[in-house]
Design a protein around this motif. Structure first.
Motif, PDB file in Angstrom:
ATOM      1  N   ILE A  83       0.749  -1.111   0.066  1.00 48.70           N
ATOM      2  CA  ILE A  83      -0.298   0.003   0.086  1.00 48.70           C
ATOM      3  C   ILE A  83       0.928   1.141  -0.009  1.00 48.70           C
ATOM      4  N   SER A  84       0.565   2.189  -0.964  1.00 47.12           N
ATOM      5  CA  SER A  84       1.267   3.390  -1.130  1.00 47.12           C
ATOM      6  C   SER A  84       1.004   4.271   0.122  1.00 47.12           C
ATOM      7  N   TYR A  85       1.834   5.681   0.509  1.00 52.28           N
ATOM      8  CA  TYR A  85       1.578   6.320   1.508  1.00 52.28           C
ATOM      9  C   TYR A  85       0.221   6.960   1.445  1.00 52.28           C
ATOM     10  N   ASP A  86      -0.364   7.162   0.197  1.00 51.69           N
ATOM     11  CA  ASP A  86      -1.546   7.671   0.078  1.00 51.69           C
ATOM     12  C   ASP A  86      -2.820   6.865  -0.193  1.00 51.69           C
ATOM     13  N   GLY A  87      -2.382   5.362   0.037  1.00 52.58           N
ATOM     14  CA  GLY A  87      -3.445   4.352   0.057  1.00 52.58           C
ATOM     15  C   GLY A  87      -3.767   3.865  -1.339  1.00 52.58           C
ATOM     16  N   VAL A  88      -2.864   3.754  -2.191  1.00 50.21           N
ATOM     17  CA  VAL A  88      -2.953   3.009  -3.486  1.00 50.21           C
ATOM     18  C   VAL A  88      -2.366   1.580  -3.314  1.00 50.21           C
ATOM     19  N   PRO A  89      -3.101   0.517  -3.580  1.00 47.73           N
ATOM     20  CA  PRO A  89      -2.274  -0.795  -3.601  1.00 47.73           C
ATOM     21  C   PRO A  89      -1.589  -1.006  -4.937  1.00 47.73           C
ATOM     22  N   PHE A  90      -0.420  -1.529  -4.585  1.00 49.60           N
ATOM     23  CA  PHE A  90       0.451  -1.646  -5.866  1.00 49.60           C
ATOM     24  C   PHE A  90       1.255  -2.906  -5.897  1.00 49.60           C
TER      25      PHE A  90
ATOM     26  N   ILE B 267      -3.889 -15.074  -7.279  1.00 52.54           N
ATOM     27  CA  ILE B 267      -3.451 -15.367  -5.683  1.00 52.54           C
ATOM     28  C   ILE B 267      -2.517 -14.231  -5.328  1.00 52.54           C
ATOM     29  N   PHE B 268      -2.394 -13.591  -4.348  1.00 45.23           N
ATOM     30  CA  PHE B 268      -1.555 -12.728  -4.028  1.00 45.23           C
ATOM     31  C   PHE B 268      -1.142 -12.786  -2.201  1.00 45.23           C
ATOM     32  N   ASP B 269      -0.176 -12.273  -2.230  1.00 51.93           N
ATOM     33  CA  ASP B 269       0.564 -12.193  -0.630  1.00 51.93           C
ATOM     34  C   ASP B 269       0.191 -10.517  -0.351  1.00 51.93           C
ATOM     35  N   LEU B 270      -0.480 -10.405   0.758  1.00 53.95           N
ATOM     36  CA  LEU B 270      -0.857  -8.949   1.277  1.00 53.95           C
ATOM     37  C   LEU B 270       0.199  -8.646   2.490  1.00 53.95           C
ATOM     38  N   TYR B 271       0.758  -7.469   2.096  1.00 55.43           N
ATOM     39  CA  TYR B 271       1.926  -6.833   3.208  1.00 55.43           C
ATOM     40  C   TYR B 271       1.427  -5.577   3.956  1.00 55.43           C
ATOM     41  N   ARG B 272       1.422  -5.964   5.160  1.00 54.13           N
ATOM     42  CA  ARG B 272       0.948  -4.923   6.070  1.00 54.13           C
ATOM     43  C   ARG B 272       1.672  -3.728   6.123  1.00 54.13           C
ATOM     44  N   PRO B 273       1.294  -2.553   5.811  1.00 55.01           N
ATOM     45  CA  PRO B 273       2.195  -1.143   5.857  1.00 55.01           C
ATOM     46  C   PRO B 273       3.030  -1.240   7.337  1.00 55.01           C
TER      47      PRO B 273
ATOM     48  N   GLU C 182       4.921   0.594  10.633  1.00 57.80           N
ATOM     49  CA  GLU C 182       4.085   1.358  11.713  1.00 57.80           C
ATOM     50  C   GLU C 182       4.330   2.883  11.088  1.00 57.80           C
ATOM     51  N   LYS C 183       3.706   3.704  11.763  1.00 55.31           N
ATOM     52  CA  LYS C 183       3.612   5.221  11.216  1.00 55.31           C
ATOM     53  C   LYS C 183       2.988   5.280   9.882  1.00 55.31           C
ATOM     54  N   HIS C 184       2.517   4.209   9.352  1.00 54.60           N
ATOM     55  CA  HIS C 184       1.848   4.556   8.086  1.00 54.60           C
ATOM     56  C   HIS C 184       0.503   4.736   8.319  1.00 54.60           C
ATOM     57  N   PRO C 185      -0.198   5.526   7.469  1.00 60.17           N
ATOM     58  CA  PRO C 185      -1.490   6.142   7.576  1.00 60.17           C
ATOM     59  C   PRO C 185      -2.679   4.976   7.436  1.00 60.17           C
ATOM     60  N   TYR C 186      -2.275   3.935   6.706  1.00 60.27           N
ATOM     61  CA  TYR C 186      -3.211   3.004   6.347  1.00 60.27           C
ATOM     62  C   TYR C 186      -2.799   1.747   7.189  1.00 60.27           C
ATOM     63  N   ARG C 187      -1.928   1.571   8.013  1.00 61.69           N
ATOM     64  CA  ARG C 187      -1.595   0.381   8.578  1.00 61.69           C
ATOM     65  C   ARG C 187      -2.644  -0.302   9.325  1.00 61.69           C
ATOM     66  N   ASN C 188      -3.945   0.177   9.617  1.00 63.75           N
ATOM     67  CA  ASN C 188      -5.073  -0.438  10.188  1.00 63.75           C
ATOM     68  C   ASN C 188      -6.125  -0.343   9.352  1.00 63.75           C
ATOM     69  N   LEU C 189      -5.801   0.188   8.130  1.00 60.98           N
ATOM     70  CA  LEU C 189      -7.037   0.123   7.227  1.00 60.98           C
ATOM     71  C   LEU C 189      -6.652  -0.365   5.827  1.00 60.98           C
TER      72      LEU C 189
ATOM     73  N   LEU D 263      -6.426  -3.844   4.781  1.00 62.27           N
ATOM     74  CA  LEU D 263      -7.066  -4.930   4.287  1.00 62.27           C
ATOM     75  C   LEU D 263      -8.666  -4.480   3.561  1.00 62.27           C
ATOM     76  N   ARG D 264      -8.996  -3.419   4.286  1.00 62.61           N
ATOM     77  CA  ARG D 264     -10.606  -2.704   3.755  1.00 62.61           C
ATOM     78  C   ARG D 264     -10.069  -2.003   2.211  1.00 62.61           C
ATOM     79  N   LYS D 265      -8.867  -1.310   2.388  1.00 62.27           N
ATOM     80  CA  LYS D 265      -8.565  -0.815   0.986  1.00 62.27           C
ATOM     81  C   LYS D 265      -8.456  -1.805  -0.104  1.00 62.27           C
ATOM     82  N   VAL D 266      -7.834  -2.816  -0.043  1.00 60.63           N
ATOM     83  CA  VAL D 266      -7.692  -3.928  -0.896  1.00 60.63           C
ATOM     84  C   VAL D 266      -8.959  -4.342  -1.076  1.00 60.63           C
ATOM     85  N   LEU D 267      -9.825  -4.784  -0.374  1.00 59.08           N
ATOM     86  CA  LEU D 267     -11.019  -5.273  -0.520  1.00 59.08           C
ATOM     87  C   LEU D 267     -11.854  -4.084  -1.455  1.00 59.08           C
TER      88      LEU D 267
END
Length: 600
Positions: free
Chosen positions: A307-314, A399-405, A407-414, A416-420
């Motif tokens: 997830i990029s810093y502004d919330g774009v999954p790449f 099929i994909f592996d998801l990497y959690r951002p 710490e101190k990333h603005p989307y660290r807790n959001l 999965l919702r962004k990916v979905l």
């Protein structure tokens, strides 16, 4: 004066004795001439054979002249005490170099991972795996040549003397192989599982090769065993040889391979899922890479999502951008920063293909056409949304592996919702094409996206898998087991193994009943029409028995040949003329060996 009867008898007796003496001289002369003729013929053969022996001794001992070497007399040891102590080291160096070459050669499937590991520690890219393979092959060839020379010299009855330079080389080979095998056992423990799996495919060929080597070794072993003058020496020579031979004859009894199966029981060919696309043909995780997978008939696409810093999954596998982009040129001060701390506008400016043409990350990947090179040069970082639309348009599984951002990333807790949100709303991919791997919020995903196929990345009891509605297992290939695959298949749970690149490993997965594999080499594996090794039990048993019987016959023939030859030589020695035994033969032999003109 007339001779009396007694005088006549003495005269007749004298003539008779004279006749016997003349006959004896004639017989002795013929015998002596015949023996000398045989000696002349044998010495002529030996003299004409000298260039071959000189070449062998020169390469092995650096002794090119005849007076520098000695023949092994019947009943004597083949070398001095010092050489007898060193020869086992030469054999050990051969065995260890063979083991390491086989071990490293069978690890080719994971060369890219090994090079990537070194890149992370050293900071620059180099094909260390290929370099080690070349060194291992060179050392094995060197030691094999020395051992072949030694066997040939033993077969010629020559005493062994290994030159000091070759002794140093032997110690270097021993040190390299021991240290390398130790390092592999510590740093790459899963590699041992790879080697064990490889035996299920290569064991029949290794068995044939070992039997062939034992047949070749029969010649020097038989020669020196039969010439030995003590029973103890004969047992020391023949005992280990026969023990190893018996072990090789019986080893197929303990062999197991899923590729030895009855006709008609082989399952369908496993489906192919492109690992980050087709990374041997195009830069990984780029549009070109996924298009290459589709072009070569891949059934699915695998990738990694950040997830990029502004919330774009790449799509990005590494934590940083240094390996697969030109970050050092565009943002030299931020080269070591985590990829997720860049905005999408910053990420769009990076080139994601030039590194591929420069580093050539896979061994034996070949060269690209000019059109492919131009296309690779213009690749950029790919978004998850674009990736899903591409897969949906070609009806490919994802099929994909998801990497959690971090710490101190603005989307660290959001994140999965962004990916979905991208999967369900932006891309609108058919839900049955999505193989959902992430386990932490599986129940939530099943409630908001009921059409996803859920997979798990580890083995578990069937009851637990069914409870969580798991339909597929995604396992590392070292966990491959035909028994487990069959057990899960009976519960309608399929299996996928990653990362399978080599044809022998794909063949083993096929024979084991795997349903799909994740691979870097879709373009290579798609052309396999059947496993590399496939036999019925009857065919294998026939091959095994014929191999053992043929080799046993050849070895027995070699021993019999040497026994009859040595027996005939012994008989000739016992029936030879005393005059010749007392020195004439040796003198004649010495003169002939030093006078080529006489032999002619």
């Amino acid at each position: 004066m007339e001779a009396g009867p007694s005088s006549l008898r003495r005269l007749e007796f004298g003539k008779l004795e004279f006749g016997r003496l003349e006959f004896g001289r004639l017989k002795f002369g013929r015998l002596k001439f015949g023996e000398l003729k045989v000696v002349r013929r044998r010495l002529l053969q030996r003299y004409e054979h000298q260039p071959f022996v000189s070449c062998l001794a020169g390469l092995y001992s650096c002794r090119w002249k005849r007076y520098q070497r000695e023949r092994t007399e019947p009943g004597k040891c083949c070398c001095s005490t010092r050489e007898c102590m060193f020869f086992p080291l030469l054999v050990a160096a051969f065995c260890l170099s063979l083991v390491f070459l086989y071990t490293w050669g069978e690890g080719k499937n994971d060369y890219n991972s090994f090079d990537w590991y070194n890149y992370g520690n050293l900071g620059f890219w180099f094909l260390w795996s290929l370099l080690i393979l070349i060194v291992a092959a060179a050392l094995f060839t060197y030691i094999s040549l020395l051992l072949v020379l030694a066997m040939c010299l033993l077969a010629e009855g020559q005493q062994l003397y290994l030159h000091w330079s070759h002794k140093i080389g032997t110690f270097l080979v021993l040190g390299f192989c021991i240290s390398s095998l130790f390092a592999l056992s510590i740093l790459w423990r899963d590699h041992r599982k790879t080697v064990r799996l490889s035996f299920q495919v290569t064991a029949p060929y290794l068995h044939l090769g070992a039997i062939a080597i034992m047949v070749l070794l029969a010649w020097p072993v038989a020669l020196h065993a039969i010439r030995a003058d003590k029973k103890v020496t004969q047992v020391i020579i023949v005992g280990p040889y026969l023990a190893i031979l018996l072990f090789l004859f019986l080893i197929p009894l303990g062999m197991y391979s899923p590729c030895i199966r009855e006709m008609g029981t082989l399952g369908p060919k496993p489906a192919l899922i492109g690992h980050r696309g087709a990374p041997m043909l195009a830069p990984e995780n780029t549009e070109m890479s996924f298009l290459k997978t589709i072009e070569h008939g891949g059934d699915g696409l695998e990738t990694d999502v950040a997830i990029s810093y502004d919330g774009v999954p790449f799509l990005m596998h590494d934590d940083t951008l240094t390996r697969t982009t030109n970050i050092r040129e565009v943002y030299p001060n931020d080269a070591g920063k985590a990829a997720s701390f860049f905005s999408w506008d910053a990420l769009k400016k990076l080139n994601a293909g030039k590194w591929f043409l420069k580093n050539k990350p896979f061994v034996g990947m070949g060269s690209l056409s000019k059109a492919d090179q131009k296309q690779a040069m213009n690749q950029s970082i790919y978004t998850l949304s674009s990736f899903l639309r591409l897969a949906d348009s070609h009806n490919k599984l994802v099929i994909f592996d998801l990497y959690r951002p971090p710490e101190k990333h603005p989307y660290r807790n959001l994140w999965l919702r962004k990916v979905l949100d991208v999967i369900l709303n932006e891309s609108k991919i058919k839900r049955h094409l999505v193989l959902w791997l992430h386990h932490s919020v599986r129940s939530f995903v099943q409630s908001v996206a009921p059409g996803f196929q859920h997979i798990m990345g580890r083995k578990a009891p069937i009851e637990d898998l069914l409870k969580h509605k798991i339909v597929k297992l995604n396992l590392v290939y070292t966990d491959m087991s035909s028994e487990d695959i069959r057990k899960y298949a009976e519960a309608n749970i399929t299996t996928n193994f990653y990362v399978v690149n080599e044809p022998w490993l794909y063949s083993l997965a096929w024979c084991s009943g795997a349903h799909s594999v994740t691979t870097n080499a879709v373009h290579l594996l798609k052309d396999l029409s059947q496993p590399l090794f496939l036999m019925t039990p009857r065919q294998y048993n026939t091959m095994w028995i014929l191999t053992d019987l043929t080799s046993a016959f050849l070895i027995s023939l070699i021993f019999a040949l040497h026994w009859f030859r040595e027996k005939n030589l012994s008989c000739c020695a016992q029936n030879s003329n005393p005059v010749i035994e007392n020195g004439t033969y040796n003198k004649f032999k010495a003169e002939l060996s030093d006078m080529p003109a006489v032999l002619a």
